[in-house]
Design a protein around this motif. Structure first.
Motif, short mmCIF file in Angstrom:
data_model
loop_
_atom_site.label_atom_id
_atom_site.label_comp_id
_atom_site.label_asym_id
_atom_site.label_seq_id
_atom_site.Cartn_x
_atom_site.Cartn_y
_atom_site.Cartn_z
N ILE A 149 0.79 -1.14 -0.25
CA ILE A 149 0.26 -0.06 0.29
C ILE A 149 0.83 1.33 -0.34
O ILE A 149 1.94 1.22 0.80
N SER A 150 0.44 2.20 -1.24
CA SER A 150 1.93 3.39 -0.74
C SER A 150 0.55 4.01 -2.42
O SER A 150 -0.56 3.85 -1.84
N HIS A 153 0.53 2.60 -5.30
CA HIS A 153 0.04 1.13 -5.22
C HIS A 153 -0.76 0.75 -4.66
O HIS A 153 -0.47 0.91 -3.34
N THR A 154 -2.49 -0.34 -4.42
CA THR A 154 -2.39 -1.05 -3.83
C THR A 154 -2.72 -2.55 -4.78
O THR A 154 -3.55 -2.61 -5.35
N GLN A 155 -1.68 -3.57 -3.52
CA GLN A 155 -1.57 -5.28 -4.03
C GLN A 155 -2.17 -5.87 -3.43
O GLN A 155 -1.11 -5.51 -1.86
N SER A 170 -5.65 -5.94 -7.03
CA SER A 170 -4.92 -4.25 -6.78
C SER A 170 -6.29 -3.27 -7.70
O SER A 170 -7.52 -4.29 -7.41
N SER A 171 -5.91 -2.39 -7.20
CA SER A 171 -6.89 -1.05 -6.87
C SER A 171 -7.54 -1.05 -8.33
O SER A 171 -6.17 -1.05 -8.99
N SER A 175 -5.47 4.58 -6.07
CA SER A 175 -4.35 3.94 -4.95
C SER A 175 -4.80 3.96 -3.84
O SER A 175 -5.23 5.35 -3.14
N VAL A 176 -4.51 3.35 -2.19
CA VAL A 176 -4.72 4.01 -1.22
C VAL A 176 -4.34 5.19 -0.72
O VAL A 176 -4.12 6.39 -0.09
N LEU A 264 -9.30 -2.06 3.58
CA LEU A 264 -7.68 -2.78 3.18
C LEU A 264 -8.33 -4.36 4.27
O LEU A 264 -7.35 -5.55 3.72
N SER A 287 1.33 2.13 4.92
CA SER A 287 1.75 1.30 6.08
C SER A 287 2.77 1.34 6.43
O SER A 287 2.19 0.59 8.38
#
Length: 354
Positions: A149-150, A153-155, A170-171, A175-176, A264, A287
């Motif tokens: 989570i960044s 990216h959200t995977q 994935s999103s 992304s988050v 999440l 995170s």
């Protein structure tokens, strides 16, 4: 394949170069131990409300030599003892990646050592293999589920070995990290907004406001609906009270963090049930969020099958240490890359899948 001019070493000194976005990171690793981890952030993007790719690339050109000198000095190593250069090949901003690649190639050619190209997402997960890099002070055993989570990216990723990974979800849109930033902008915060939301959430009532959770099948995420729901709610309340945000800022931030953490967790829990893998590893800049960490920690204590691994906060955001440790593992497996492999790469298509 480029053959290393130095004898193979079981405890190699590897340089890690990270330049995928706006943080310039260079680290020196000796085996699984990080000797230095220098990150130079580009504060110029704050006034634009987000990362400007062209400016990011230009600042990497200035920052990489500075970060390299600082990393070598702090690590107290002789450059003649470096065994390989690892660097982020993607995914990321194309201009920033090209600058980092050029810097890595020049070091490789100048020192006569091999190149190790690293996938940025894999490196976020492999950061847990740095000695004492997580709250357990243990390496996670394979297989495990990784939640990356960044800002970009959200995977959810099934990790069966160091470089054997499969994306499970994935999103589909935001992304988050971008979700936090967009909501923060609604609240009047400057970029980056995630840390501001976390700061103002302290002391807030996270049960004060309820928002709608997106209904997405499978293990994929969607945050655009949540952003719209929060935006519409705030606009409606501002019509009633122009000071609504100011009067409720702490409760709003706490409630926003709560629903994102729950989204999440619910997806990761679903992934553990479908795969029967109950080792869960968190990574990526988001995170570091304390509410997300508390939510996952609380659940893992209640759900005894879970084994949760949380990275220490210094290893959550983009940094050279995660690239260095991925390089160490590649070096151990003798997965070197030739210069020809690097200079003709296609960054747009390389990293759609692992």
């Amino acid at each position: 394949m480029l053959i290393c001019k130095k004898n193979f070493n079981e405890n190699p000194i590897i340089i890690g170069i990270e330049s995928s976005c706006d943080d310039t990171g260079i680290s020196v690793a000796k085996g699984r131990i990080i000797l230095s981890n220098i990150v130079l952030s580009q504060k110029i993007h704050k006034k634009y409300g987000g990362v400007v790719p062209e400016l990011a690339a230009r600042h990497h050109e200035k920052n990489l030599p500075l970060a390299f000198k600082k990393a070598i000095k702090k690590a107290k190593i002789n450059m003649n003892y470096i065994h390989a250069i690892s660097f982020t090949l993607g995914p990321g901003l194309i201009g920033s990646l090209l600058v980092g690649t050029a810097f890595a190639r020049s070091l490789s050619l100048g020192l006569g050592v091999p190149l190790l190209k690293i996938n940025h997402i894999q490196a976020h997960l492999l950061v847990h293999f740095i000695k004492n890099s997580n709250m357990n002070n243990l390496y996670p055993k394979f297989p495990f589920l990784g939640l990356v989570i960044s800002g970009g990216h959200t995977q959810i990723i099934e990790v069966n070995d160091y470089f054997q990974m499969k994306i499970l979800g994935s999103s589909l849109d935001e992304s988050v990290g971008n979700t936090f930033d967009k909501i923060a902008k609604m609240l009047g915060f400057y970029y980056p907004g995630g840390p501001m939301i976390e700061l103002f959430a302290k002391g807030g009532d996270k049960k004060k406001f309820t928002f709608v959770k997106p209904l997405v099948k499978g293990l994929n995420f969607s945050f655009s609906g949540l952003i719209s729901n929060i935006s519409q709610y705030i606009k409606k309340e501002l019509k009633k009270d122009s000071l609504f945000i100011k009067r409720n800022i702490h409760d709003l931030c706490a409630s926003i963090q709560k629903i994102i953490a729950e989204i999440l967790l619910e997806k990761v829990h679903k992934a553990t049930l479908s795969t029967k893998i109950f080792r869960v590893v968190l990574s990526g800049g988001v995170s570091s969020n304390n509410e997300i960490r508390r939510t996952f920690t609380s659940f893992s204590k209640k759900y005894c099958c879970w084994r949760l691994f949380l990275p220490k906060k210094e290893y959550t955001t983009d940094n050279g240490a995660m690239i260095a440790i991925a390089g160490v593992i590649k070096y151990e497996k003798r997965l070197f890359d030739s210069d020809l492999d690097i200079k003709n790469y296609l960054p747009f298509s390389k990293f759609k899948k692992f």
